[in-house]
Design a protein around this motif. Structure first.
Motif, short mmCIF file in Angstrom:
data_model
loop_
_atom_site.label_atom_id
_atom_site.label_comp_id
_atom_site.label_asym_id
_atom_site.label_seq_id
_atom_site.Cartn_x
_atom_site.Cartn_y
_atom_site.Cartn_z
N LEU A 43 2.38 -7.91 -11.53
CA LEU A 43 2.02 -6.50 -11.38
C LEU A 43 0.82 -6.34 -10.45
O LEU A 43 0.76 -5.38 -9.67
N GLY A 44 -0.11 -7.27 -10.53
CA GLY A 44 -1.27 -7.21 -9.64
C GLY A 44 -0.86 -7.36 -8.19
O GLY A 44 -1.36 -6.63 -7.32
N ARG A 45 0.03 -8.31 -7.90
CA ARG A 45 0.48 -8.47 -6.52
C ARG A 45 1.22 -7.22 -6.03
O ARG A 45 1.04 -6.81 -4.89
N ILE A 46 2.05 -6.64 -6.88
CA ILE A 46 2.76 -5.41 -6.49
C ILE A 46 1.75 -4.32 -6.13
O ILE A 46 1.88 -3.65 -5.10
N GLY A 47 0.73 -4.15 -6.98
CA GLY A 47 -0.27 -3.12 -6.72
C GLY A 47 -1.04 -3.36 -5.45
O GLY A 47 -1.24 -2.44 -4.64
N ILE A 48 -1.50 -4.58 -5.23
CA ILE A 48 -2.32 -4.90 -4.06
C ILE A 48 -1.50 -4.83 -2.78
O ILE A 48 -1.93 -4.23 -1.78
N ALA A 49 -0.30 -5.43 -2.77
CA ALA A 49 0.54 -5.41 -1.57
C ALA A 49 0.95 -3.99 -1.22
O ALA A 49 0.95 -3.59 -0.05
N TRP A 50 1.31 -3.20 -2.24
CA TRP A 50 1.68 -1.79 -2.02
C TRP A 50 0.50 -1.01 -1.45
O TRP A 50 0.66 -0.18 -0.56
N PHE A 51 -0.71 -1.29 -1.95
CA PHE A 51 -1.90 -0.58 -1.50
C PHE A 51 -2.14 -0.82 0.00
O PHE A 51 -2.34 0.13 0.76
N PHE A 52 -2.12 -2.06 0.42
CA PHE A 52 -2.40 -2.35 1.83
C PHE A 52 -1.26 -1.90 2.74
O PHE A 52 -1.50 -1.46 3.87
N ALA A 53 -0.03 -1.98 2.25
CA ALA A 53 1.08 -1.42 3.03
C ALA A 53 0.90 0.09 3.18
O ALA A 53 1.19 0.66 4.24
N GLY A 54 0.41 0.74 2.12
CA GLY A 54 0.15 2.17 2.18
C GLY A 54 -0.93 2.54 3.19
O GLY A 54 -0.83 3.54 3.90
N LEU A 55 -1.97 1.72 3.26
CA LEU A 55 -3.02 1.96 4.25
C LEU A 55 -2.45 1.88 5.67
O LEU A 55 -2.79 2.70 6.54
N ILE A 56 -1.59 0.90 5.90
CA ILE A 56 -0.97 0.76 7.22
C ILE A 56 -0.06 1.96 7.50
O ILE A 56 -0.06 2.52 8.61
#
Length: 382
Positions: free
Chosen positions: A139-152
């Motif tokens: 769940l942590g990886r999903i949240g972090i990866a989604w967050f940085f993809a969202g910034l991009i």
């Protein structure tokens, strides 16, 4: 074309999310039990596909996590669409800074909640001590990866997003191949000798999942951002092109994109092996291609052809996927409940088939809970 949309979301996304989550919550146990009770080739093969590979290589089970992250990426353009329209702009990169800050805070909040829930799934509330707590999580990886993809997504146009996607994969490849690890040198892709494992041992607090590295570790989360970006590209394509071009052309583009990614992953595999544990660049491409194929399958059947009643159980799972994931990972003892309700009847079945009926009864109890939550409109939304 008949599109089925609930709350501005393609139903096929929830169904695909439910499909991959089904195998985690109990589906794998049904197949393993079937393979033992009736060891015919199809069941034996399916059972072999529901185990993670030891290291290099790929099985269906290795695809579940990245497909889930991919789906989160597909949802991104839809979830941000309302805010973009309210701001009176066309592209997310055109949002004024004050609006972006609001979105950043909501994204950060979602990420922090997912990271915390990952801690809980890993046993944080058992209070076993800092050294015995595993801080890296699915769940942590999903949240972090989604967050940085969202910034991009929010700050760059499509061309630059594609550059980010390629740059992350190539940069990760070069780092893993060229940066030396003390005692192992450069390019060692073993668990202990890889740069990913070395960084985990240096900087990841608490307990590592596999002693010398963590499959959800720090450095391998970087290419996971590209997995989310792939989903985001597909979501953007559907929002901007699917209602303009023909259905056949839409499907054709998706299939061609999937084949290209799978081919690229297979070619890259010769120098940078497909490896879920390290989340290699070849793994991102290969599984990204299959993620598009999985999505296309459900998209065609549900959103194009309109056959969706059969997928209602998967919709139940996909609508509350995080909740059932946490519950199935140990927060709820479904087996105890299933045994209390169905255990007496199952005893009358032949002994060799009892494990099959036990696993099916667990799935039935899980679906009953999800149906109750669905009818009450109680969803764990983060």
């Amino acid at each position: 074309m008949s599109k089925i949309i609930t709350n501005d979301r393609l139903v096929s996304l929830d169904v695909l999310r439910g499909f991959v989550m089904f195998w985690i919550m109990s589906g794998e146990h049904i197949i393993h039990a079937l393979a033992k009770a009736a060891p015919i080739p199809i069941f034996v093969w399916m059972s072999s596909q529901l185990h993670h590979t030891d290291w290099d290589g790929i099985t269906f089970y290795d695809m579940i996590f990245p497909v889930f992250l991919f789906v989160a990426g597909v949802s991104m353009p839809y979830s941000f669409d309302k805010k973009i329209k309210q701001a009176g702009v066309i592209a997310p990169s055109e949002l004024p800074s004050n609006e972006k800050k609001k979105i950043y805070w909501s994204m950060l909040k979602r990420t922090c909640i997912l990271v915390f829930l990952g801690f809980v799934v890993n046993g944080l509330l058992r209070f076993d001590g800092y050294d015995q707590t595993r801080f890296a999580s699915v769940l942590g990886r999903i949240g972090i990866a989604w967050f940085f993809a969202g910034l991009i997504y929010l700050n760059f146009d499509l061309k630059k997003q594609l550059i980010w996607f390629a740059g992350i994969l190539i940069g990760y490849y070069l780092a893993m191949k060229l940066i030396p690890v003390p005692g192992f040198g450069a390019g060692d892709l073993t668990a202990e000798g890889s740069l990913e494992g070395y960084i985990d041992r240096l900087f990841l607090p608490g307990r590592l999942h596999s002693t010398v590295y963590d499959p959800e570790g720090i450095f391998s989360t970087i290419p996971a951002v590209s997995t989310a970006l792939l989903g985001m590209f597909l979501g953007t394509f559907l929002k901007t092109q699917a209602n303009i071009i023909s259905v056949n052309k839409t499907i054709g583009i998706l299939v061609v994109a999937a084949i290209v990614l799978i081919g690229l992953g297979l070619l890259w595999n010769y120098d940078f092996p497909i490896n879920k544990h390290l989340w290699t660049s070849s793994f991102v491409c290969f599984v990204g291609g299959f993620s598009i194929l999985f999505f296309t399958f459900f998209y065609v059947i549900i959103d194009v052809l309109g056959f969706h009643k059969w997928a209602f159980p998967l919709l139940l799972i996909g609508s509350n996927s995080i909740l059932i994931y946490m519950a199935a990972e140990g927060l709820v003892n479904f087996k105890h409940t299933a045994d209390f309700v169905f255990g007496g009847l199952i005893k009358f079945a032949p002994i060799i088939w009892q494990p099959v009926f036990i696993t099916i009864s667990v799935t039935f109890v899980q679906l009953l809970l999800l149906y109750f939550l669905y009818k009450k409109k109680w969803f764990l939304k983060i």
